[in-house]
Write an enzyme that holds these catalytic residues in place. Sequence first.
Site, PDB file in Angstrom:
ATOM      1  N   ASN A 148     -19.846  20.268   2.379  1.00 49.66           N
ATOM      2  CA  ASN A 148     -20.529  21.430   1.990  1.00 49.66           C
ATOM      3  C   ASN A 148     -19.692  22.397   1.311  1.00 49.66           C
ATOM      4  O   ASN A 148     -20.140  23.275   0.381  1.00 49.66           O
ATOM      5  CB  ASN A 148     -21.210  22.312   3.436  1.00 49.66           C
ATOM      6  CG  ASN A 148     -19.766  22.557   4.102  1.00 49.66           C
ATOM      7  OD1 ASN A 148     -18.895  21.839   4.232  1.00 49.66           O
ATOM      8  ND2 ASN A 148     -20.077  23.663   5.140  1.00 49.66           N
ATOM      9  N   GLU A 246     -11.811  21.466  12.753  1.00 50.60           N
ATOM     10  CA  GLU A 246     -12.852  22.404  12.539  1.00 50.60           C
ATOM     11  C   GLU A 246     -14.396  22.037  12.589  1.00 50.60           C
ATOM     12  O   GLU A 246     -14.690  21.356  11.770  1.00 50.60           O
ATOM     13  CB  GLU A 246     -12.835  23.434  11.055  1.00 50.60           C
ATOM     14  CG  GLU A 246     -11.445  23.985  11.202  1.00 50.60           C
ATOM     15  CD  GLU A 246     -11.452  25.091  11.983  1.00 50.60           C
ATOM     16  OE1 GLU A 246     -12.484  25.656  12.190  1.00 50.60           O
ATOM     17  OE2 GLU A 246     -10.539  25.630  12.607  1.00 50.60           O
ATOM     18  N   CYS A 280     -20.706  26.221   8.139  1.00 52.93           N
ATOM     19  CA  CYS A 280     -20.494  26.378   9.640  1.00 52.93           C
ATOM     20  C   CYS A 280     -20.366  27.716   9.920  1.00 52.93           C
ATOM     21  O   CYS A 280     -20.408  27.969  11.260  1.00 52.93           O
ATOM     22  CB  CYS A 280     -19.307  25.406  10.098  1.00 52.93           C
ATOM     23  SG  CYS A 280     -17.782  25.903   9.082  1.00 52.93           S
ATOM     24  N   GLU A 458      -6.560  27.495  10.227  1.00 53.24           N
ATOM     25  CA  GLU A 458      -6.344  26.991   8.942  1.00 53.24           C
ATOM     26  C   GLU A 458      -6.060  28.302   8.152  1.00 53.24           C
ATOM     27  O   GLU A 458      -6.432  29.480   8.530  1.00 53.24           O
ATOM     28  CB  GLU A 458      -7.495  26.223   8.256  1.00 53.24           C
ATOM     29  CG  GLU A 458      -7.964  25.315   9.079  1.00 53.24           C
ATOM     30  CD  GLU A 458      -8.766  24.203   8.243  1.00 53.24           C
ATOM     31  OE1 GLU A 458     -10.214  24.357   8.550  1.00 53.24           O
ATOM     32  OE2 GLU A 458      -8.362  23.392   7.429  1.00 53.24           O
TER      33      GLU A 458
HETATM   34  C1  UN1 Z   1     -17.034  30.362   4.519  1.00 58.89           C
HETATM   35  O1  UN1 Z   1     -17.872  30.687   5.109  1.00 58.89           O
HETATM   36  O2  UN1 Z   1     -16.673  31.046   3.216  1.00 58.89           O
HETATM   37  O3  UN1 Z   1     -17.634  24.070   6.789  1.00 58.89           O
HETATM   38  C2  UN1 Z   1     -16.198  29.049   4.696  1.00 58.89           C
HETATM   39  C3  UN1 Z   1     -17.869  25.351   6.765  1.00 58.89           C
HETATM   40  C4  UN1 Z   1     -16.515  26.165   7.147  1.00 58.89           C
HETATM   41  C5  UN1 Z   1     -16.308  26.967   5.902  1.00 58.89           C
HETATM   42  C6  UN1 Z   1     -16.868  28.112   5.650  1.00 58.89           C
HETATM   43  N1  UN1 Z   1     -15.380  25.280   7.318  1.00 58.89           N
HETATM   44  O4  UN1 Z   1     -18.762  25.897   6.338  1.00 58.89           O
END
Ligand code: UN1
Length: 477
Positions: A148, A246, A280, A458
Amino acid sequence: MLNRNLIAGEWTAGSFASRNTSPSDISDLIGEYASADAQDVDRAIEAAAAAFPGWSRATPEFRSDILDRVGTEILARQEEIGRILAREEGKTLPEAIAEASRAGRIFRYFAGEALRLEGERLDSIRAGIEVEIIREPEGVIGIITPWNFPIAIPAWKIAPALAYGNTVVFKPADLVPGCAWIIADVLHRAGIPSGVFNLVMGKGSIVGEVIVRSPRVRAVSFTGSVPTGRRIGVECMERGKKVQLELGGKNPLIVAADADLDVAVNVALNGSYFSTGQRCTASSRLIVDDAIHDKFVEHLVEAMGRLKVDNSLNPGTDVGPVASQSQLEQDLKYIDIGRAEGARLAFGGELIKAETEGYFLKPALFVDSTNEMRINREEIFGPVASVIRVKNYEEAVAVANDTEFGLASGISTTSLKLASDFKRRSQAGMVMVNVPTAGVDYHVPFGGRKASSYGPREQGKHAREFYTSLKTVYVQS
Ligand code: UN1
């Protein structure tokens, strides 16, 4: 042309190739990419292990200069890279260019951090002895990333890993090898020594397995789904490896009775549906005070009606396609589940025909949902959000925290008192006040609590917690 893997400083063909096509237009072929087999991955790990002594002892300035060149090139090419990103992942062109720019800035940020790795010095409790606390790189790091954010997530793992002196074996998501290959190409031309950075594209069941199980890989950083993450976590634990996970989210956005309606609607629209809801950090549970519920739903539905869902490259597209056929099936499955559970679709949820053949889904909003429903407990990872009506702020906080996850949370309110209270009581790693739950800065910690994350944060300087190990030295002179 076949885009190959980078192993021990050599471009390597691999045993078979996979086609990278666009979810906006399945006839649009971005390229063919080599898939690594188990032997390729073993060679990449060997090369990374062999390169570690040299790289970890190189001067911070040497490492910094390479990362700086990488960041500068990515920034200079952000439009071109953004176009490839938009084609392979499906987010809109402006979103994709912004992501490429973010990746460039992350490399530049860690170019600076490479020069700032400090230690501590204390007097011992014993006379004549001094204590030093120093940070050292871990060794070979396995980096496994999702589809993503095809360039930003690889950047925020690879850049700190390299900045602090580790070597890397990088496995991008199978769906998005294009941006991963660009990172490898840029690093290679920026002069990264052979073996310090290795790209192995391919399937998790082949490439990921070897990385996670190899005794030479000292630490694994993974972003992706909860089941895969937990499996990786257990495998690493059994082998005594450091692991950073994550995983998912089921992020709440509270809309308080005193919210500014325009702000609340914009924050919800962005957090729930931008990037096709495939973040996420997306707001999937809109927890709305009864006093503002009907107005909020009415305005949000109106705003959703103005969203243009189309090919990610078309000017004016607000929401691109879902990233793949299987993700689309998952989204549609949850829309059926929501209906069967008794939630009501106030908007969207159906497939859309565009000029090109792709996976276009009209953003969906459920109302009359409860926090017990599966659509409010399980991560859907698509443009689907639901409204949960609550009678007051206290109930809103209880519902917000009543989840297995704890990545991001948000509140829309004009009250300092509520904002301050929520900031303290939210059980999430990131709390947003009148700001969308998704879309974060790169120089501050990123991560969650509960089932959302495991291990150190992170990004920003806190990334050093994972990518370095502490050593305590006692010296009597
Ligand atoms: C964001 O919202 O800018 O996989 C980053 C994901 C997260 C990163 C989101 N680890 O959507």
